[in-house]
Design an enzyme around this catalytic site. Structure first.
Site, PDB file in Angstrom:
ATOM      1  N   ASP A  34      12.575 110.796 159.031  1.00 36.52           N
ATOM      2  CA  ASP A  34      12.546 109.709 158.043  1.00 36.52           C
ATOM      3  C   ASP A  34      13.316 110.149 156.799  1.00 36.52           C
ATOM      4  O   ASP A  34      13.197 111.290 156.352  1.00 36.52           O
ATOM      5  CB  ASP A  34      11.086 109.380 157.673  1.00 36.52           C
ATOM      6  N   THR A 131      12.553  92.764 165.847  1.00 41.74           N
ATOM      7  CA  THR A 131      11.757  91.704 165.217  1.00 41.74           C
ATOM      8  C   THR A 131      12.015  90.350 165.881  1.00 41.74           C
ATOM      9  O   THR A 131      13.104  90.121 166.429  1.00 41.74           O
ATOM     10  CB  THR A 131      12.135  91.608 163.722  1.00 41.74           C
ATOM     11  N   LYS A 160      19.469  93.297 162.376  1.00 46.42           N
ATOM     12  CA  LYS A 160      18.585  93.691 163.489  1.00 46.42           C
ATOM     13  C   LYS A 160      19.149  93.143 164.810  1.00 46.42           C
ATOM     14  O   LYS A 160      19.126  93.818 165.834  1.00 46.42           O
ATOM     15  CB  LYS A 160      17.152  93.185 163.268  1.00 46.42           C
ATOM     16  N   TYR A 347      11.065  89.054 140.895  1.00 48.25           N
ATOM     17  CA  TYR A 347      10.106  88.010 140.539  1.00 48.25           C
ATOM     18  C   TYR A 347      10.217  87.504 139.109  1.00 48.25           C
ATOM     19  O   TYR A 347       9.998  86.343 138.853  1.00 48.25           O
ATOM     20  CB  TYR A 347       8.677  88.497 140.794  1.00 48.25           C
TER      21      TYR A 347
HETATM   22  P1  NAD Z   1       9.272  99.960 156.512  1.00 49.10           P
HETATM   23  O1  NAD Z   1      10.326  99.427 155.596  1.00 49.10           O
HETATM   24  O2  NAD Z   1       7.854 100.031 156.041  1.00 49.10           O
HETATM   25  O3  NAD Z   1       9.658 101.451 156.966  1.00 49.10           O
HETATM   26  C1  NAD Z   1      10.970 101.818 157.295  1.00 49.10           C
HETATM   27  C2  NAD Z   1      11.030 103.336 157.335  1.00 49.10           C
HETATM   28  O4  NAD Z   1      12.371 103.718 157.712  1.00 49.10           O
HETATM   29  C3  NAD Z   1      10.756 104.000 155.987  1.00 49.10           C
HETATM   30  O5  NAD Z   1       9.847 105.083 156.154  1.00 49.10           O
HETATM   31  C4  NAD Z   1      12.120 104.498 155.531  1.00 49.10           C
HETATM   32  O6  NAD Z   1      12.053 105.669 154.713  1.00 49.10           O
HETATM   33  C5  NAD Z   1      12.787 104.783 156.879  1.00 49.10           C
HETATM   34  N1  NAD Z   1      14.261 104.746 156.778  1.00 49.10           N
HETATM   35  C6  NAD Z   1      15.018 103.796 156.178  1.00 49.10           C
HETATM   36  N2  NAD Z   1      16.322 104.124 156.271  1.00 49.10           N
HETATM   37  C7  NAD Z   1      16.394 105.299 156.960  1.00 49.10           C
HETATM   38  C8  NAD Z   1      17.471 106.113 157.391  1.00 49.10           C
HETATM   39  N3  NAD Z   1      18.748 105.817 157.108  1.00 49.10           N
HETATM   40  N4  NAD Z   1      17.178 107.236 158.096  1.00 49.10           N
HETATM   41  C9  NAD Z   1      15.893 107.562 158.382  1.00 49.10           C
HETATM   42  N5  NAD Z   1      14.838 106.821 157.978  1.00 49.10           N
HETATM   43  C10 NAD Z   1      15.081 105.702 157.283  1.00 49.10           C
HETATM   44  O7  NAD Z   1       9.416  99.098 157.839  1.00 49.10           O
HETATM   45  P2  NAD Z   1       8.277  98.577 158.833  1.00 49.10           P
HETATM   46  O8  NAD Z   1       7.743  97.300 158.327  1.00 49.10           O
HETATM   47  O9  NAD Z   1       7.360  99.687 159.167  1.00 49.10           O
HETATM   48  O10 NAD Z   1       9.186  98.237 160.103  1.00 49.10           O
HETATM   49  C11 NAD Z   1       9.494  99.241 161.062  1.00 49.10           C
HETATM   50  C12 NAD Z   1      10.384  98.643 162.135  1.00 49.10           C
HETATM   51  O11 NAD Z   1       9.713  97.545 162.756  1.00 49.10           O
HETATM   52  C13 NAD Z   1      11.712  98.082 161.600  1.00 49.10           C
HETATM   53  O12 NAD Z   1      12.721  98.381 162.536  1.00 49.10           O
HETATM   54  C14 NAD Z   1      11.468  96.576 161.520  1.00 49.10           C
HETATM   55  O13 NAD Z   1      12.674  95.867 161.679  1.00 49.10           O
HETATM   56  C15 NAD Z   1      10.513  96.365 162.680  1.00 49.10           C
HETATM   57  N6  NAD Z   1       9.580  95.221 162.551  1.00 49.10           N
HETATM   58  C16 NAD Z   1       8.821  95.068 161.437  1.00 49.10           C
HETATM   59  C17 NAD Z   1       7.917  94.004 161.364  1.00 49.10           C
HETATM   60  C18 NAD Z   1       7.014  93.827 160.168  1.00 49.10           C
HETATM   61  O14 NAD Z   1       6.288  92.820 160.108  1.00 49.10           O
HETATM   62  N7  NAD Z   1       6.975  94.747 159.223  1.00 49.10           N
HETATM   63  C19 NAD Z   1       7.807  93.101 162.432  1.00 49.10           C
HETATM   64  C20 NAD Z   1       8.618  93.301 163.552  1.00 49.10           C
HETATM   65  C21 NAD Z   1       9.491  94.371 163.619  1.00 49.10           C
HETATM   66  P1  TYD Z   2       7.454  88.607 154.214  1.00 53.13           P
HETATM   67  O1  TYD Z   2       6.158  89.341 154.137  1.00 53.13           O
HETATM   68  O2  TYD Z   2       8.568  88.994 153.293  1.00 53.13           O
HETATM   69  O3  TYD Z   2       7.918  88.674 155.730  1.00 53.13           O
HETATM   70  P2  TYD Z   2       9.134  87.885 156.489  1.00 53.13           P
HETATM   71  O4  TYD Z   2      10.032  87.288 155.488  1.00 53.13           O
HETATM   72  O5  TYD Z   2       9.796  88.989 157.237  1.00 53.13           O
HETATM   73  O6  TYD Z   2       8.470  86.875 157.365  1.00 53.13           O
HETATM   74  O7  TYD Z   2       7.168  87.056 153.972  1.00 53.13           O
HETATM   75  C1  TYD Z   2       6.259  86.345 154.795  1.00 53.13           C
HETATM   76  C2  TYD Z   2       6.332  84.890 154.379  1.00 53.13           C
HETATM   77  O8  TYD Z   2       5.797  84.761 153.049  1.00 53.13           O
HETATM   78  C3  TYD Z   2       7.747  84.342 154.298  1.00 53.13           C
HETATM   79  O9  TYD Z   2       7.726  82.984 154.738  1.00 53.13           O
HETATM   80  C4  TYD Z   2       8.102  84.410 152.824  1.00 53.13           C
HETATM   81  C5  TYD Z   2       6.762  84.200 152.152  1.00 53.13           C
HETATM   82  N1  TYD Z   2       6.571  84.887 150.861  1.00 53.13           N
HETATM   83  C6  TYD Z   2       6.096  84.185 149.746  1.00 53.13           C
HETATM   84  O10 TYD Z   2       5.849  82.960 149.813  1.00 53.13           O
HETATM   85  N2  TYD Z   2       5.874  84.870 148.597  1.00 53.13           N
HETATM   86  C7  TYD Z   2       6.135  86.205 148.483  1.00 53.13           C
HETATM   87  O11 TYD Z   2       5.941  86.782 147.384  1.00 53.13           O
HETATM   88  C8  TYD Z   2       6.622  86.911 149.619  1.00 53.13           C
HETATM   89  C9  TYD Z   2       6.917  88.385 149.545  1.00 53.13           C
HETATM   90  C10 TYD Z   2       6.814  86.215 150.803  1.00 53.13           C
END
Ligand code: NAD
Ligand code: TYD
Length: 350
Positions: A34, A131, A160, A347
């Protein structure tokens, strides 16, 4: 001992994936790579840091020479690739960092693994975590299946989608042993408070406005992060080469309904009069290109591999809210520094 490389293990989902694997498979040596960007926080996995089957390595997935050395040092059996830039709003203000990490980083990692595994692809596995946002947006009906055409609409989802295409191209072109999953919105402990749930929970606690984009009518399908981590474990071990699996919670909520639900829960937790927190709801300018609805059909994963989500939404929200209320120090550490500046740009200008 099999060496398994997890990228992005200090992030939100990666930390839950690592905890599960380190505790469940003592026969694996889990290497967490990471870069520790603003989203990477080693406090997320402080509880497993001293386990003998866990190693942390700070490094960049875009750094070819670094990866070559890492693959020389460890004979990796498999990779679970989570490292990414992951926040849609940031991708709107700074698309290039998403192109760099999500596209260049993924192909650099693919190439490092391809070189290291060239003698015996089929004894390895490259698992790419993606995703549901790559599929674009839905109207009020229908679901994303694994056969839905890609139609990404934000720089995040486009980057992605691009990485998914590259991973799949390596399977078709080189017979490279890949598997991909596309998951819906995750929620749970350790999520960076720029995403909807932790941001709203923290703002309610601090009596700050609750920013709801547009009319709050956008719909997301929410899955508890540990259910995603279990799906990842299952797909890594049982998924078929070249296949894609959709993961979702069958749990759709409009943003405004969800924010109101969090207000109700927090009123009880904070001993506030019913309706107090909801007064903080503030409608703000909509996100550019805001996708209306995501909804996942995860029947392939359920039927083929026997996965099912175990945590109900009520239970998951209860655990999540309790975690943020009980982990004040984690939150304060995260809220200081870079995040604070970002929060102001994002914001206070709306
Ligand atoms: P996050 O942003 O919390 O974590 C990303 C991690 O990647 C961090 O620890 C960051 O330091 C590391 N990172 C970033 N750039 C890097 C690099 N160049 N080299 C090495 N490490 C690096 O993300 P998350 O929400 O945990 O998502 C993880 C994965 O799951 C992502 O690929 C995201 O697209 C996918 N995903 C997320 C969601 C969600 O709801 N959060 C849903 C579906 C898929
Ligand atoms: P988010 O958590 O950023 O996930 P994603 O955009 O990947 O779905 O946002 C979830 C939903 O909430 C999205 O429709 C945007 C909305 N949203 C708000 O209305 N207010 C906020 O402050 C944020 C961060 C997101």
């Amino acid at each position: 001992m099999k060496n398994i490389l997890i990228t992005g293990g200090a992030g939100f989902i990666g930390s839950h994936v690592i905890r599960n694997l380190v505790n469940k498979y003592p026969q694996y040596n889990i290497v967490n790579l990471d870069l520790l960007t603003y989203a990477g926080n080693l406090e997320n996995i402080a509880d497993i840091e001293t386990k003998s089957n866990y190693t942390f390595v700070k490094g960049d997935i875009c750094d070819k020479n670094f990866l070559t050395e890492l693959f020389r040092k460890y004979d990796f059996y498999g990779i679970i690739h989570l490292a990414a830039e992951s926040h849609v709003d940031r991708s709107i203000s700074d698309p290039m960092s998403f192109i760099r990490t999500n596209i260049i980083g993924t192909i650099t990692l693919l190439n490092a693994a391809k070189t290291a595994w060239k003698e015996n692809y089929n004894e390895h596995r490259f698992y790419h975590i993606s995703t549901d946002e790559v599929y674009g947006t839905l109207g009020s009906e229908g679901y994303f299946t694994e056969n839905t055409s890609y139609s990404p609409r934000s720089p995040y989802s486009a980057s992605k989608a691009s990485s998914d295409h590259l991973v799949r191209a390596y399977y078709h072109t080189y017979g490279f042993p890949i598997v991909i999953s596309n998951c819906s919105n995750n929620y749970g402990p350790n999520q960076f408070p720029e995403k909807l749930l932790p941001l709203i929970i923290n703002n309610i606690k601090c009596n700050k406005p609750l920013p709801v984009y547009g009319k709050g009518e956008n719909i997301r399908d929410w899955l508890y992060v540990e259910d995603h981590a279990h799906a990842i474990d299952l797909i890594f071990h049982k998924g078929k080469n070249g296949e894609t699996y959709n993961i979702g919670g069958s749990n759709e909520w409009t943003n405004i309904k969800l924010v109101n639900k969090l207000c109700e829960i927090m009123d009880v937790k904070l001993n506030r009069e019913k309706g107090t927190s909801a007064k903080l709801i503030t409608y703000v300018k909509d996100r550019a290109g805001h996708d209306l609805r995501y909804a996942i059909d995860s029947s392939k994963l359920q039927n083929d591999l026997g996965w099912t989500p175990l945590v109900s939404f009520d239970e998951g929200l209860e655990k999540t809210v309790n975690w943020y209320l009980e982990n004040e120090k984690w939150l304060q550490n995260v809220l200081s520094g870079d995040y604070e500046k970002y929060y102001q740009n994002q914001y206070l200008k709306r």
